[in-house]
Design an enzyme around this catalytic site. Structure first.
Site, short mmCIF file in Angstrom:
data_model
loop_
_atom_site.label_atom_id
_atom_site.label_comp_id
_atom_site.label_asym_id
_atom_site.label_seq_id
_atom_site.Cartn_x
_atom_site.Cartn_y
_atom_site.Cartn_z
N ALA A 67 -21.81 -43.71 -113.26
CA ALA A 67 -22.77 -43.64 -112.68
C ALA A 67 -22.73 -42.62 -111.71
O ALA A 67 -21.46 -41.93 -111.43
CB ALA A 67 -22.84 -44.94 -111.81
N GLY A 110 -19.75 -46.08 -116.10
CA GLY A 110 -20.86 -46.50 -116.50
C GLY A 110 -21.45 -45.67 -117.71
O GLY A 110 -21.99 -46.13 -118.60
N GLU A 113 -19.40 -47.79 -120.55
CA GLU A 113 -20.30 -48.94 -120.37
C GLU A 113 -21.43 -48.82 -121.53
O GLU A 113 -22.01 -49.52 -122.07
CB GLU A 113 -20.69 -49.69 -119.12
CG GLU A 113 -19.36 -50.00 -118.49
CD GLU A 113 -19.62 -50.28 -117.00
OE1 GLU A 113 -20.13 -49.45 -116.31
OE2 GLU A 113 -19.04 -51.38 -116.54
N GLU A 133 -13.36 -46.96 -111.97
CA GLU A 133 -14.03 -47.35 -110.80
C GLU A 133 -13.08 -47.58 -109.80
O GLU A 133 -13.10 -47.54 -108.57
CB GLU A 133 -14.73 -48.60 -111.36
CG GLU A 133 -16.32 -48.11 -112.15
CD GLU A 133 -16.18 -48.22 -113.39
OE1 GLU A 133 -14.84 -48.15 -113.98
OE2 GLU A 133 -17.22 -48.46 -114.27
N1 DAK Z 1 -21.08 -38.90 -110.32
C1 DAK Z 1 -21.56 -37.90 -109.57
N2 DAK Z 1 -21.09 -36.56 -109.82
C2 DAK Z 1 -20.17 -36.29 -111.02
C3 DAK Z 1 -19.78 -37.49 -111.57
C4 DAK Z 1 -20.19 -38.77 -111.26
N3 DAK Z 1 -19.79 -39.86 -111.85
N4 DAK Z 1 -18.75 -37.18 -112.28
C5 DAK Z 1 -18.85 -35.91 -112.34
N5 DAK Z 1 -19.56 -35.24 -111.41
C6 DAK Z 1 -19.88 -34.10 -110.86
C7 DAK Z 1 -18.88 -33.05 -109.98
O1 DAK Z 1 -18.95 -33.69 -108.69
C8 DAK Z 1 -18.95 -32.05 -110.23
O2 DAK Z 1 -20.11 -31.48 -109.28
P1 DAK Z 1 -19.95 -30.25 -108.32
O3 DAK Z 1 -18.85 -30.45 -107.44
O4 DAK Z 1 -19.73 -28.89 -109.33
O5 DAK Z 1 -21.15 -30.09 -107.58
C9 DAK Z 1 -19.49 -31.76 -111.60
O6 DAK Z 1 -19.95 -32.94 -111.97
C10 DAK Z 1 -18.23 -31.30 -112.85
O7 DAK Z 1 -17.17 -32.20 -112.26
P2 DAK Z 1 -15.60 -31.68 -111.93
O8 DAK Z 1 -15.61 -30.43 -111.20
O9 DAK Z 1 -15.03 -33.05 -111.30
O10 DAK Z 1 -14.83 -31.85 -113.35
P3 DAK Z 1 -13.37 -31.83 -113.81
O11 DAK Z 1 -13.32 -31.34 -115.13
O12 DAK Z 1 -12.42 -31.14 -112.98
O13 DAK Z 1 -13.42 -33.60 -113.83
C11 DAK Z 1 -13.93 -35.66 -114.45
C12 DAK Z 1 -14.14 -34.27 -114.68
C13 DAK Z 1 -14.89 -36.45 -115.32
C14 DAK Z 1 -12.58 -36.02 -114.86
C15 DAK Z 1 -14.21 -36.00 -112.78
O14 DAK Z 1 -15.52 -35.35 -112.75
C16 DAK Z 1 -14.25 -37.33 -112.57
O15 DAK Z 1 -13.33 -37.80 -112.32
N6 DAK Z 1 -15.54 -37.72 -112.34
C17 DAK Z 1 -15.79 -39.16 -111.67
C18 DAK Z 1 -15.66 -40.30 -112.96
C19 DAK Z 1 -15.87 -41.71 -112.53
O16 DAK Z 1 -15.08 -42.19 -111.37
N7 DAK Z 1 -16.53 -42.36 -113.11
C20 DAK Z 1 -16.81 -43.58 -112.72
C21 DAK Z 1 -18.04 -43.62 -111.69
S1 DAK Z 1 -18.36 -45.36 -111.16
C22 DAK Z 1 -24.16 -50.55 -112.26
C23 DAK Z 1 -23.86 -50.04 -113.48
C24 DAK Z 1 -23.00 -49.02 -113.72
C25 DAK Z 1 -22.20 -48.55 -112.70
C26 DAK Z 1 -22.31 -49.15 -111.28
C27 DAK Z 1 -23.30 -50.03 -110.95
N8 DAK Z 1 -25.07 -51.41 -112.01
C28 DAK Z 1 -26.01 -52.09 -113.08
C29 DAK Z 1 -25.47 -51.82 -110.68
C30 DAK Z 1 -20.98 -47.84 -113.04
C31 DAK Z 1 -20.25 -47.26 -112.07
C32 DAK Z 1 -19.55 -46.04 -112.14
O17 DAK Z 1 -19.68 -45.57 -113.42
#
Ligand code: DAK
Length: 259
Positions: A67, A110, A113, A133
């Site tokens: 997400a 997400g 998921e 998360e």
């Molecule tokens: N959200 C927003 N931006 C993201 C992102 C994310 N999840 N993942 C990556 N980006 C963005 C980065 O901020 C970066 O943007 P800029 O800084 O260039 O503007 C760009 O994508 C490239 O990412 P990185 O520079 O970080 O690239 P790397 O290769 O260094 O790292 C990475 C890749 C995937 C390991 C890293 O980006 C990362 O850790 N990303 C976050 C992964 C994460 O934590 N995912 C879980 C998010 S929480 C719901 C349903 C579902 C959910 C919630 C509620 N409801 C039905 C209510 C789900 C929640 C989640 O998924």
């Protein structure tokens, strides 16, 4: 319909639609608009008689990195309640036609998921799956604790959900999360090959078979067997059943019409 964050090709190949998540710079982070577009596109394809199978993909680097954290960051619990994103996810889950995820690169949070909401997962060698998360102070909210646990078992799910560590495509295959791994240059082709195998079958039978298999995760064995039996009987009211059995007897290929 014109979409901003997804691309839809209803006839990418005969009877098979392709939906591509398309926010490449953000690693296909699932913002609210993208999820709304995906919900609407899947509903439209589910209602389209020319489509029998749907393939959902991202790009080589990311299926979806979860997400959109930047969009979620400032939200309160009541904002989340009012947005009610679960209705969007619930609608996606209701897709009746077989849905195949073609995953390369990151499938996180997400994104993982969403892949698990699909019926099968074809992965590239670079695919990584994870529920990170916990690293941002929350936990999976769209099936990550439930579908992942059912797919890979408690031990591995607990470790993934509590540490946020990713697993490789090899580990995901060994754990039963995905169907197969292929080189990155052919992961979409392979997903389309699988889709073509299914698209040749009776679409009525495919829908009812999908419903029946999914019921195995929701119910007791007896109730599941009951649904299976009723769906089995129901197929004897289809033209496809007549055609399929007649074709076997006549030693020819069946021509299923989805009726
Ligand atoms: N959200 C927003 N931006 C993201 C992102 C994310 N999840 N993942 C990556 N980006 C963005 C980065 O901020 C970066 O943007 P800029 O800084 O260039 O503007 C760009 O994508 C490239 O990412 P990185 O520079 O970080 O690239 P790397 O290769 O260094 O790292 C990475 C890749 C995937 C390991 C890293 O980006 C990362 O850790 N990303 C976050 C992964 C994460 O934590 N995912 C879980 C998010 S929480 C719901 C349903 C579902 C959910 C919630 C509620 N409801 C039905 C209510 C789900 C929640 C989640 O998924």
């Amino acid at each position: 319909m014109a979409y901003e964050f997804i691309q839809v090709e209803p006839q990418y190949q005969p009877h098979t639609a392709l939906v591509r998540l398309n926010r490449p710079k953000e690693l296909n982070a699932l913002n609210l608009q993208l999820m709304g577009e995906l919900r609407d596109a899947l509903k439209e394809l589910d209602d389209d008689d020319n489509v029998r199978v749907i393939v959902l993909t991202g790009n080589e680097r990311a299926f979806a990195a979860g997400a959109d954290i930047k969009q979620m960051a400032g939200k309160t619990a009541i904002d989340m309640l009012n947005i009610d994103q679960f209705s969007t996810w619930d609608q996606i889950k209701k897709t009746k036609k077989p849905l195949i995820a073609a995953v390369s690169g990151f499938a996180l949070g997400g994104g993982c998921e969403l892949a698990m909401t699909c019926d099968m997962i074809v992965a590239s060698e670079t695919a990584q799956f994870g529920q990170p998360e916990i690293k941002i102070g929350v936990m999976p909210g769209a099936g990550g604790t439930q579908r992942l646990t059912r797919a890979v078992g408690k031990a591995r799910a607990m470790e993934m959900v509590l540490t946020g560590k990713f697993i490789s495509a090899d580990e995901a295959l060994a754990a039963g999360l995905i169907n197969r791994i292929v080189p990155v240059d052919i992961y979409l082709t392979e997903a389309m090959r699988l889709a073509a195998d299914i698209a040749r079958m009776s679409p009525v039978a495919a829908k009812l078979a999908k419903e029946s298999v999914n019921q195995a995760f929701n119910t007791s064995l007896d109730e599941g067997l009951l649904l299976e039996r009723k769906n089995f009987y129901l197929l004897f009211a289809s033209e496809d059943q007549t055609e399929g059995m007649q074709a076997f007897v006549e030693k020819r290929k069946p021509d299923f019409k989805g009726r």
